[in-house]
Design a protein around this motif. Structure first.
Motif, PDB file in Angstrom:
ATOM      1  N   ARG A  23      35.965  59.150  46.391  1.00 43.40           N
ATOM      2  CA  ARG A  23      36.104  59.452  44.962  1.00 43.40           C
ATOM      3  C   ARG A  23      37.402  60.235  44.705  1.00 43.40           C
ATOM      4  NH1 ARG A  23      36.172  57.199  41.163  1.00 43.40           N
ATOM      5  NH2 ARG A  23      36.668  58.503  39.447  1.00 43.40           N
ATOM      6  N   SER A  26      40.326  57.910  44.838  1.00 48.70           N
ATOM      7  CA  SER A  26      40.410  57.122  43.610  1.00 48.70           C
ATOM      8  C   SER A  26      41.028  57.920  42.472  1.00 48.70           C
ATOM      9  CB  SER A  26      39.018  56.632  43.193  1.00 48.70           C
ATOM     10  OG  SER A  26      38.494  55.750  44.156  1.00 48.70           O
ATOM     11  N   GLU A  27      40.675  59.182  42.366  1.00 42.57           N
ATOM     12  CA  GLU A  27      41.266  60.036  41.331  1.00 42.57           C
ATOM     13  C   GLU A  27      42.764  60.224  41.569  1.00 42.57           C
ATOM     14  OE1 GLU A  27      38.951  63.607  41.254  1.00 42.57           O
ATOM     15  OE2 GLU A  27      37.182  62.562  40.489  1.00 42.57           O
ATOM     16  N   ALA A  29      44.720  58.059  43.059  1.00 40.45           N
ATOM     17  CA  ALA A  29      45.350  56.782  42.733  1.00 40.45           C
ATOM     18  C   ALA A  29      45.539  56.643  41.226  1.00 40.45           C
ATOM     19  CB  ALA A  29      44.518  55.624  43.265  1.00 40.45           C
ATOM     20  N   ASN A  30      44.551  57.066  40.462  1.00 39.73           N
ATOM     21  CA  ASN A  30      44.657  57.006  39.011  1.00 39.73           C
ATOM     22  C   ASN A  30      45.787  57.909  38.514  1.00 39.73           C
ATOM     23  OD1 ASN A  30      44.004  56.196  36.450  1.00 39.73           O
ATOM     24  ND2 ASN A  30      42.210  57.501  36.264  1.00 39.73           N
ATOM     25  N   ARG A  49      39.912  49.984  42.233  1.00 40.14           N
ATOM     26  CA  ARG A  49      39.986  49.906  43.696  1.00 40.14           C
ATOM     27  C   ARG A  49      39.586  48.505  44.115  1.00 40.14           C
ATOM     28  NH1 ARG A  49      36.881  54.062  45.277  1.00 40.14           N
ATOM     29  NH2 ARG A  49      35.038  52.787  45.412  1.00 40.14           N
ATOM     30  N   THR A  52      38.501  49.190  50.395  1.00 41.41           N
ATOM     31  CA  THR A  52      38.513  50.453  51.124  1.00 41.41           C
ATOM     32  C   THR A  52      37.887  50.210  52.493  1.00 41.41           C
ATOM     33  OG1 THR A  52      38.327  51.767  49.119  1.00 41.41           O
ATOM     34  CG2 THR A  52      37.688  52.841  51.157  1.00 41.41           C
ATOM     35  N   SER A  65      42.995  52.297  51.491  1.00 46.28           N
ATOM     36  CA  SER A  65      42.531  51.796  50.198  1.00 46.28           C
ATOM     37  C   SER A  65      43.629  51.008  49.508  1.00 46.28           C
ATOM     38  CB  SER A  65      42.117  52.949  49.283  1.00 46.28           C
ATOM     39  OG  SER A  65      41.123  53.726  49.874  1.00 46.28           O
ATOM     40  N   PHE A  67      44.543  49.505  45.667  1.00 42.02           N
ATOM     41  CA  PHE A  67      44.215  49.599  44.256  1.00 42.02           C
ATOM     42  C   PHE A  67      45.072  48.616  43.477  1.00 42.02           C
ATOM     43  CE2 PHE A  67      43.013  53.650  45.962  1.00 42.02           C
ATOM     44  CZ  PHE A  67      41.860  53.980  45.277  1.00 42.02           C
ATOM     45  N   LYS A  88      44.981  60.248  50.961  1.00 43.31           N
ATOM     46  CA  LYS A  88      45.543  60.480  49.638  1.00 43.31           C
ATOM     47  C   LYS A  88      47.046  60.245  49.595  1.00 43.31           C
ATOM     48  CE  LYS A  88      42.205  63.871  48.048  1.00 43.31           C
ATOM     49  NZ  LYS A  88      42.065  65.210  47.453  1.00 43.31           N
TER      50      LYS A  88
END
Length: 101
Positions: A23, A26-27, A29-30, A49, A52, A65, A67, A88
């Motif tokens: 999670r 993902s944050e 990446a955003n 996404r 993964t 990951s 995206f 990350k």
């Protein structure tokens, strides 16, 4: 508490920790997609996404990951770009040729 119960609690804890780790990635990446589009004067439309999996590349075991993000260069067209992460850390960002104003 038996050894079986302890093992079960450790597995549950590990699953919860990995859920929060994914999670968090993902944050990140955003946030990265938003900054990338702002820097290149693009309109960010969406981020998702695609894949993964665990990876041992780059010397440590971490999540790899991929995206997909959709963007527009002129406000009318829609294009898809890709971002690749290990943990990350952004490894690569690729965009197709796109039209600008």
């Amino acid at each position: 508490m038996t050894l079986g119960e302890l093992t079960l609690w450790l597995i549950i804890g590990l699953v919860v920790f990995q859920f929060w780790r994914i999670r968090s990635i993902s944050e990140k990446a955003n946030e990265y997609a938003r900054q990338y589009c702002d820097q290149h004067q693009l309109q960010l439309l969406s981020v998702a996404r695609q894949k993964t999996r665990l990876s041992g590349r780059h010397g440590k075991l971490d999540w790899y990951s991929e995206f997909i993000f959709e963007f527009s260069g002129n406000g009318e067209d829609r294009y898809s770009g890709c971002m690749y992460f290990i943990g990350k850390q952004v490894i690569k960002t690729s965009l197709p040729p796109y039209r600008i104003n």
